[in-house]
Write a protein that holds these residues in place. Structure first.
Motif, short mmCIF file in Angstrom:
data_model
loop_
_atom_site.label_atom_id
_atom_site.label_comp_id
_atom_site.label_asym_id
_atom_site.label_seq_id
_atom_site.Cartn_x
_atom_site.Cartn_y
_atom_site.Cartn_z
N MET A 164 -4.09 -2.16 8.92
CA MET A 164 -4.84 -2.36 10.16
C MET A 164 -5.92 -3.42 9.95
O MET A 164 -6.13 -4.30 10.80
N PHE A 165 -6.60 -3.35 8.81
CA PHE A 165 -7.66 -4.31 8.49
C PHE A 165 -7.11 -5.73 8.43
O PHE A 165 -7.70 -6.65 9.00
N THR A 166 -5.99 -5.93 7.75
CA THR A 166 -5.42 -7.28 7.63
C THR A 166 -4.98 -7.81 8.99
O THR A 166 -5.12 -9.00 9.26
N THR A 167 -4.48 -6.93 9.84
CA THR A 167 -4.09 -7.33 11.19
C THR A 167 -5.31 -7.79 11.99
O THR A 167 -5.29 -8.84 12.64
N PHE A 168 -6.37 -6.98 11.96
CA PHE A 168 -7.61 -7.33 12.67
C PHE A 168 -8.17 -8.65 12.16
O PHE A 168 -8.56 -9.53 12.93
N LEU A 169 -8.22 -8.79 10.85
CA LEU A 169 -8.77 -9.98 10.22
C LEU A 169 -7.95 -11.22 10.59
O LEU A 169 -8.52 -12.26 10.93
N ALA A 170 -6.63 -11.10 10.56
CA ALA A 170 -5.75 -12.24 10.87
C ALA A 170 -5.98 -12.75 12.29
O ALA A 170 -6.14 -13.95 12.50
N TYR A 171 -6.02 -11.84 13.26
CA TYR A 171 -6.18 -12.32 14.64
C TYR A 171 -7.58 -12.85 14.91
O TYR A 171 -7.76 -13.79 15.68
N LYS A 172 -8.58 -12.28 14.26
CA LYS A 172 -9.96 -12.78 14.46
C LYS A 172 -10.15 -14.15 13.83
O LYS A 172 -10.83 -15.01 14.39
N LEU A 173 -9.54 -14.37 12.67
CA LEU A 173 -9.61 -15.69 12.04
C LEU A 173 -8.85 -16.71 12.87
O LEU A 173 -9.32 -17.84 13.06
N LYS A 174 -7.69 -16.33 13.38
CA LYS A 174 -6.87 -17.25 14.18
C LYS A 174 -7.60 -17.65 15.47
O LYS A 174 -7.56 -18.81 15.87
N GLY A 204 -6.86 2.21 5.57
CA GLY A 204 -6.32 1.43 6.69
C GLY A 204 -6.14 -0.04 6.38
O GLY A 204 -6.46 -0.89 7.22
N TRP A 205 -5.64 -0.38 5.20
CA TRP A 205 -5.50 -1.78 4.77
C TRP A 205 -4.65 -2.60 5.72
O TRP A 205 -5.02 -3.72 6.07
N MET A 240 0.81 -1.21 0.00
CA MET A 240 0.00 0.00 0.00
C MET A 240 0.85 1.27 0.00
O MET A 240 0.48 2.26 -0.62
N LYS A 241 1.97 1.25 0.68
CA LYS A 241 2.83 2.43 0.71
C LYS A 241 3.35 2.74 -0.69
O LYS A 241 3.34 3.88 -1.13
N GLY A 242 3.76 1.68 -1.38
CA GLY A 242 4.23 1.85 -2.75
C GLY A 242 3.13 2.36 -3.68
O GLY A 242 3.36 3.21 -4.54
N MET A 243 1.92 1.84 -3.49
CA MET A 243 0.79 2.28 -4.30
C MET A 243 0.48 3.76 -4.08
O MET A 243 0.20 4.50 -5.02
N SER A 244 0.54 4.17 -2.83
CA SER A 244 0.19 5.56 -2.52
C SER A 244 1.21 6.53 -3.13
O SER A 244 0.86 7.62 -3.54
N GLN A 245 2.47 6.10 -3.22
CA GLN A 245 3.50 6.98 -3.76
C GLN A 245 3.55 6.92 -5.28
O GLN A 245 3.57 7.95 -5.95
N ALA A 246 3.58 5.72 -5.83
CA ALA A 246 3.76 5.56 -7.27
C ALA A 246 2.51 5.93 -8.07
O ALA A 246 2.61 6.48 -9.15
#
Length: 176
Positions: free
Chosen positions: A102-112, A99-100, A82-88
């Motif tokens: 943050m979303f992947t972090t939330f999703l990962a721990y909830k699935l686990k 907040g991609w 995402m950082k690369g996308m925002s710049q390039a």
């Protein structure tokens, strides 16, 4: 559960919604004398708007990640830079506002927590360039919003990409 095919994730752009109010309060702050009582009061006002935006984003992401974790046994996502996308690609504010990470972090721990799986597809996987019907690859510019394949398949670029990500995720799950 029924598949939610064709449904797009419409993220409410919280930062964009508060941008005008935030800009106004920041202009007022910049005209105050740094360190004065009025400056401090205005600084807290600006911080309050920023905190509200962050809390709205976090709340939305918690709810969406909980919804996905509750309804699916496995979730397949593309590991995006995402950082690369925002710049390039000059998507700066829009990319950071969603907040991609943050979303992947939330999703990962909830699935686990629920004993479910999250599969990350490599960012170099050609999900957009590959035909989800015949598997042929062709270069695509970001401006092209519809995927047209030589086999006759025509679909929305994002929909085609989502099908390819799903297929790759199922392939990786079968290998595990």
């Amino acid at each position: 559960m029924e598949s939610e095919q064709g449904k797009k994730a419409n993220y409410p752009r919280f930062y964009r919604q508060s941008l005008d109010k935030l800009a106004k309060e920041q202009r007022i702050l910049s005209s105050r004398k740094k360190g004065s009582g009025r400056w401090e009061k205005q600084r807290l006002k600006v911080a309050g708007i920023q905190e509200k935006t962050a809390n709205q984003r976090k709340n939305f992401l918690h709810h969406k990640s909980k919804e996905l974790a509750s309804n699916f046994d496995a979730v397949v996502i593309e590991d995006l830079n995402m950082k690369g996308m925002s710049q390039a690609l000059h998507f700066g504010k829009s990319v950071h506002d969603n907040g991609w990470g943050m979303f992947t972090t939330f999703l990962a721990y909830k699935l686990k927590e629920q004993g479910k799986q999250m599969v990350k597809i490599d960012k170099w996987f050609p999900s957009t360039k590959k035909c989800s019907c015949c598997g042929a690859e062709k270069p695509m510019s970001l401006a092209e919003r519809t995927y047209h394949c030589s086999c006759g398949y025509v679909a929305d670029r994002d929909y085609n990409s989502a099908i390819n990500i799903k297929k790759e995720g199922l392939r990786l799950l079968a290998l595990a």
